[in-house]
Scaffold this active site. Structure first.
Site, PDB file in Angstrom:
ATOM      1  N   CYS A   2      -6.245  -5.374   2.180  1.00 58.29           N
ATOM      2  CA  CYS A   2      -6.166  -4.284   1.215  1.00 58.29           C
ATOM      3  C   CYS A   2      -7.234  -4.448   0.149  1.00 58.29           C
ATOM      4  CB  CYS A   2      -4.785  -4.273   0.553  1.00 58.29           C
ATOM      5  SG  CYS A   2      -3.404  -4.378   1.719  1.00 58.29           S
ATOM      6  N   ARG A  61      -3.875   0.146   0.704  1.00 54.42           N
ATOM      7  CA  ARG A  61      -3.285  -0.616   1.802  1.00 54.42           C
ATOM      8  C   ARG A  61      -3.915  -0.312   3.154  1.00 54.42           C
ATOM      9  NH1 ARG A  61       2.838  -0.563   4.403  1.00 54.42           N
ATOM     10  NH2 ARG A  61       2.656  -2.610   5.406  1.00 54.42           N
ATOM     11  N   GLY A  87      -4.925  -9.537   1.717  1.00 52.88           N
ATOM     12  CA  GLY A  87      -5.058 -10.642   2.657  1.00 52.88           C
ATOM     13  C   GLY A  87      -3.863 -10.760   3.581  1.00 52.88           C
ATOM     14  N   ASP A 111       4.779 -10.023   4.372  1.00 52.72           N
ATOM     15  CA  ASP A 111       4.397 -11.308   3.786  1.00 52.72           C
ATOM     16  C   ASP A 111       4.265 -11.203   2.271  1.00 52.72           C
ATOM     17  OD1 ASP A 111       2.207  -9.635   4.092  1.00 52.72           O
ATOM     18  OD2 ASP A 111       0.821 -11.200   4.745  1.00 52.72           O
TER      19      ASP A 111
END
Length: 636
Positions: A2, A61, A87, A111
């Protein structure tokens, strides 16, 4: 993968309003074409308590994990900790299990949410537990602080601008320049370092007042005070006493594990394949862990000296991959305006051109691509390490100063950049210097004496009393006591790799909305490889010995044996043909002269020597051309 941007401020006059935040994230749309999100809270007084700073967090994103539920900014259960993140965190499933066991409740499968809850438990120490590539911003409302973090190897960029009443940050410099009143004052020393290294070393930036967060560091802005600290300090001075028989299984396990972790994705995935050892090995390990042919992508040129596609094709056929090729013609220089806009700091690595095109082609088929970056630094693969090793032997024998004497410097020289005679002359000229200084001379685009000839007196007077060598020497010193090749390769790992290679790949790939992952840069593998004795990696002028012992049966013999080609472009030819007119028109016109940086006669000499064939100045001319085009884009 992103783009992030935002700010924290302790004075309403420094507020980043919603429309400014929107402008900042709009400039990062290419990094995240799938969605956007903002969080913003105004500065407010709270007597008798301390004032609450204002904060703005923006996100673009590119959806990779948890496509439906991973929107950002993302908060904890009571909205007191907010995160924006660029990341991938590869070990997030294990971290999530641990955090759920500690009582944290998750609302998504992303995540990103792992970072939020890990920060709640660990504070800024959370970065030590992350295995991945990332730039992260965390707003901690209870502690009234903004925390920034960057991954250990600098795979993801993070710029910031500290002011007395505000800290702003972004994935790319252009986003910070969107803030009203943002200055654009050229830093002469950054220009000097750019012409030395072909990039601006961290933490410096091309503009005064801006910084790049260093790899393996975090920053905290609290009560108007900025502190920057390292969270990763690998012990490069330590060398294991280990035999190849014991090192091979460890290497096999680490690299296979790293590849497997980086194959996690909820979108199509493939790999860059040049036909060199590193990218071929990554594809081989991917194919071992895939139930379908891995999609591979390579780029070629009409000039045979720069074309590796036949090797890539051979590897793909050997492994059973689904291979795609693309050829770059001289029209490739037509993308220069796009490169200059996307690389919003000058960066003169010409391999950005094929990286741009292979990323563009790859994105038509997949959203994630694995690459072989890092193998040369970790396992002594660059050809220049032969010179480093030989010079080290001469140093130990006490004859380097003799061989570097003036009689050797008077040898005739070839104009060809890679000719044996020219390499021998440069080698002998550098022998009388310190190991760090001679290595800098070998890798520099403009050596110190050439930069002195190039600059006007007025520009020279603006340079602070600093030496570009300091950047390399500081990295070199982290491997004090190790052999010269280890010291050079680990210095490359912490300078050239993050500032050049990772910048090149990140910008070129993200311009296309493509995520690139580097299995060799798993920090566990990096720490292991850095501790190995040089004899396990390099002997008799050849590197990557342990890689071959561990994985030799996966690739054809000629791939292991072939000479490293590099990911270059035919600049020498281009500057005598397709780029000739542009180079003269750009580098010698009145607009360039009025900047007062370079002596016109020195630039003219470089052009004439190159055109006549007396010397190959293509790398120097490319650096000058990219700098001037960058200045016209960002400082018109």
């Amino acid at each position: 993968m992103c783009g992030i941007a935002g700010a924290i401020w302790s004075d309403p006059a420094f507020a980043v309003e919603e429309e400014i935040l929107q402008r900042m994230t709009d400039l990062l749309r290419h990094r995240g074409p799938d969605a956007e999100g903002h969080y913003r809270s105004d500065y407010r007084l709270r007597p008798p308590y301390d004032a609450m700073p204002g904060v703005a967090l923006g996100h673009r994103r590119l959806s990779i994990i948890d496509l439906a539920g991973g929107a950002q900014p993302l908060a904890n259960e009571d909205d007191t900790v907010w995160v924006v993140f660029n990341g991938e965190i590869y070990n997030f499933p294990e971290l999530r299990n641990r955090l759920e066991g500690a009582g944290h409740r998750f609302r998504t499968h992303s995540d990103t949410e792992t970072i939020v809850h890990l920060y709640e438990d660990e504070g800024p120490a959370c970065f030590e537990h992350l295995n991945g590539m990332f730039s992260i911003a965390i707003w901690d409302q209870n502690k009234r602080r903004l925390v920034l973090g960057r991954d250990r190897l600098g795979q993801k960029p993070l710029f910031y601008r500290p002011e007395a009443q505000r800290l702003s940050f972004a994935s790319e410099l252009k986003s910070l320049l969107a803030i009203p009143g943002a200055p654009r004052e050229l830093d002469p020393n950054a220009v000097d370092e750019y012409l030395c290294y072909q990039y601006v070393p961290h933490p410096q930036c091309i503009f005064r007042g801006y910084r790049k967060l260093q790899p393996g560091h975090y920053a905290v802005f609290q009560d108007g005070v900025l502190t920057v600290e390292p969270y990763w300090r690998p012990d490069f001075q330590h060398e294991q006493h280990i035999r190849a028989a014991d090192a091979v299984p460890q290497l096999q396990e680490l690299l296979r594990s790293s590849v497997k972790m980086r194959m996690q994705a909820d979108v199509p995935l493939g790999a860059f394949l040049s036909g060199g050892v590193d990218s071929s090995l990554i594809v081989a390990l991917m194919q071992q862990q895939s139930d379908r042919p891995v999609k591979t992508f390579s780029i070629g040129f009409p000039q045979a000296a720069f074309d590796e596609t036949k090797y890539a094709r051979q590897v793909a056929q050997h492994l059973g991959a689904e291979h795609h090729e693309f050829q770059v013609t001289p029209d490739g220089v037509s993308i220069l305006p796009q490169l200059v806009w996307h690389y919003d700091e000058p960066m003169a690595d010409s391999s950005a051109i094929p990286t741009w095109y292979v990323s563009e082609q790859t994105r038509q088929h997949v959203t994630v691509a694995l690459t072989g970056d890092g193998g040369d630094e970790l396992f002594a693969g660059y050809q220049r390490y032969r010179a480093v090793g030989l010079a080290g032997m001469l140093d130990r024998a006490g004859v380097s100063r003799l061989l570097g004497a003036r009689i050797w410097q008077r040898m005739p020289s070839s104009g060809q950049q890679k000719s044996r005679l020219r390499q021998l002359k440069r080698f002998s000229e550098a022998l009388s210097q310190s190991p760090q200084r001679r290595y800098l001379d070998w890798v520099s685009i403009f050596q110190e004496s050439r930069r002195a000839e190039l600059y006007t007196d007025a520009f020279t007077a603006k340079l602070a009393d600093s030496d570009p060598l300091d950047f390399l020497a500081a990295a070199w010193s982290r491997a004090d006591g190790r052999d010269p090749i280890t010291a050079a390769s680990l210095a490359d790992l912490t300078t050239y790799l993050p500032c050049d290679l990772m910048t090149k790949v990140d910008i070129a790939s993200m311009a296309q909305g493509l995520e690139c992952r580097q299995p060799f840069l798993d920090y566990r593998l990096v720490e292991f490889a850095a501790s190995l004795p040089i004899g396990l990696k390099y002997q008799r002028g050849r590197g990557k010995l342990l890689l071959r012992q561990a994985f030799g049966d996966l690739l054809p013999e000629n791939i292991w044996q072939r000479k490293k080609m590099g990911f270059g472009v035919p600049l020498d030819h281009w500057f005598r043909h397709e780029l000739k007119e542009m180079a003269y028109d750009t580098l010698l016109d009145e607009q360039t002269r009025q900047r007062g940086i370079f002596r016109p006669e020195s630039v003219s000499n470089l052009l004439e020597e190159h055109q006549s064939g007396r010397f190959d100045h293509s790398l120097r001319l490319w650096s000058l051309l990219l700098l001037e085009l960058w200045l016209r884009e960002w400082m018109p």
